[in-house]
Design an enzyme around this catalytic site. Sequence first.
Site, short mmCIF file in Angstrom:
data_model
loop_
_atom_site.label_atom_id
_atom_site.label_comp_id
_atom_site.label_asym_id
_atom_site.label_seq_id
_atom_site.Cartn_x
_atom_site.Cartn_y
_atom_site.Cartn_z
N HIS A 29 0.87 -1.18 0.00
CA HIS A 29 0.00 0.00 0.00
C HIS A 29 0.91 1.23 0.00
O HIS A 29 2.03 1.18 0.51
CB HIS A 29 -0.84 -0.05 1.28
CG HIS A 29 -1.90 0.98 1.40
ND1 HIS A 29 -1.63 2.28 1.77
CD2 HIS A 29 -3.24 0.93 1.23
CE1 HIS A 29 -2.77 2.97 1.82
NE2 HIS A 29 -3.76 2.16 1.50
N CYS B 142 -4.83 2.55 -3.59
CA CYS B 142 -3.56 3.03 -3.00
C CYS B 142 -2.44 2.00 -3.17
O CYS B 142 -1.63 1.79 -2.25
CB CYS B 142 -3.72 3.38 -1.52
SG CYS B 142 -4.88 4.70 -1.24
N1 PMP Z 1 -1.90 -0.70 4.54
C1 PMP Z 1 -2.88 -1.43 4.00
C2 PMP Z 1 -2.59 -2.82 3.54
C3 PMP Z 1 -4.16 -0.88 3.87
O1 PMP Z 1 -5.15 -1.61 3.34
C4 PMP Z 1 -4.40 0.43 4.33
C5 PMP Z 1 -5.77 1.07 4.20
N2 PMP Z 1 -6.38 0.85 2.98
C6 PMP Z 1 -3.34 1.14 4.90
C7 PMP Z 1 -2.11 0.55 5.00
C8 PMP Z 1 -3.52 2.53 5.43
O2 PMP Z 1 -4.35 2.53 6.53
P1 PMP Z 1 -4.84 3.91 7.20
O3 PMP Z 1 -5.38 4.74 6.06
O4 PMP Z 1 -5.89 3.49 8.15
O5 PMP Z 1 -3.65 4.54 7.83
#
Ligand code: PMP
Length: 409
Positions: free
Chosen positions: A126, A367
């Site tokens: 991500h 993302c």
């Molecule tokens: N890592 C992964 C694998 C995710 O799925 C996400 C959220 N889609 C994030 C990081 C980021 O999480 P947050 O926006 O809650 O900080």
Amino acid sequence: MPDRTLDLDAIRSEFPLLERRVHEQPLIYLDNAATTPRPRPVLDAVAGFETNFTANVHRAVHELSAEATDAYEGARKAVATFINASRHEEIVWTRGTTEAINLFANSWGGSNLSEGDEILLTVMEHHANIVPWQLLQERLGLVLNVVPVADDGTIGLDAFLEHMTDRTKLAAVTWTSNVLGTINDVAAICSAARERGITTLLDAAQAVPHGPVDVQAIGCDAIAFSGHKMYGPTGIGCLWARHELLESMPPWQGGGDMIEKVTFERTTYNDVPWKFEAGTPNISGAIGLGAATTWLRSLGMDAVSAHEQHLLLHALKLLRGMDRVRIIGDAPHRAAVVSFLVDGIHPHDLGTFLDRHGVAIRTGHHCAWPLMDRFGVPATARISMGLYNTTEELDEFADRLVRVIDVFG
Ligand code: PMP
């Protein structure tokens, strides 16, 4: 097949959101990887603080502050128990996974890495586990060594081993892909890393809500996760790291609470984990996240995992049976997340049409731009199941998807 051991009627009745209608249709929510609905125990815990004992923590001698501090620190203990941390001081509250990784990058990375050092990442990360390292790379002259993903959406241990060099200082790897659902063999990766003296940080955002997590058994050095993906509130999450590691890390933000004593000549810092928690924290969020972990434990994470695997198999069967549908990724060991494309229909059109029928799915790059590039697609449609979803909902989703495909012709 029955829905295993979870009492789904009782569980579903805990979620006020599931009573909603969207575009005059009963809501079918299949976007749990983005955020999960909140059950009553979480809503009640948050409202309890906001209504009955609103006060700042760690600061005052008055009764309300004592009650708030007890609940806030009690939540830290609940989260520590949930992931089997050896001590609750290993839980650092953050705004979420993103902030936890940024904390680790700035504090551990900023004090342990120097020019030419390598960080091992994977193509399936991500952006939250890419961009903080790129920012550090620019500052320190680091090398990002990226492990490729095979056509089936997996990464074999060999690929990880090939990318561990004498200069690798950190492996920052996603436990479970938010796009492909692939569950990486993190215990094996961490063990190989440990043998080579490489520190490990796992992005556990998509792992923690879906099955038992035991950080000691996995053998990692740190993990990051978010409350809102595990039935807790937004704006709260955690960095867990081994106590010695946290002890060795410098503070990353300065302000109230993170200090022991302040003078203009010299400031000393609080103990772990408070030295990483500058300013008034998200008290209600922490209390809500603690309640979420207690609630999840009462359901049993093995039962949650079994039910979600059942949903996954059902969803895969439905999607595989449809003409023109192509599923991205085919990992044998995966979470209840499925990305797919329908030949000739843009994912955004699918998402918009399904929304008109009350079905919430996610479309876009999730993302994870490098992963999209790897599979040569600009976007996918994604369904992601939660512990309260049912096979009937998936049948309904499939029915509506077939109708969309027919409409677009
Ligand atoms: N890592 C992964 C694998 C995710 O799925 C996400 C959220 N889609 C994030 C990081 C980021 O999480 P947050 O926006 O809650 O900080």
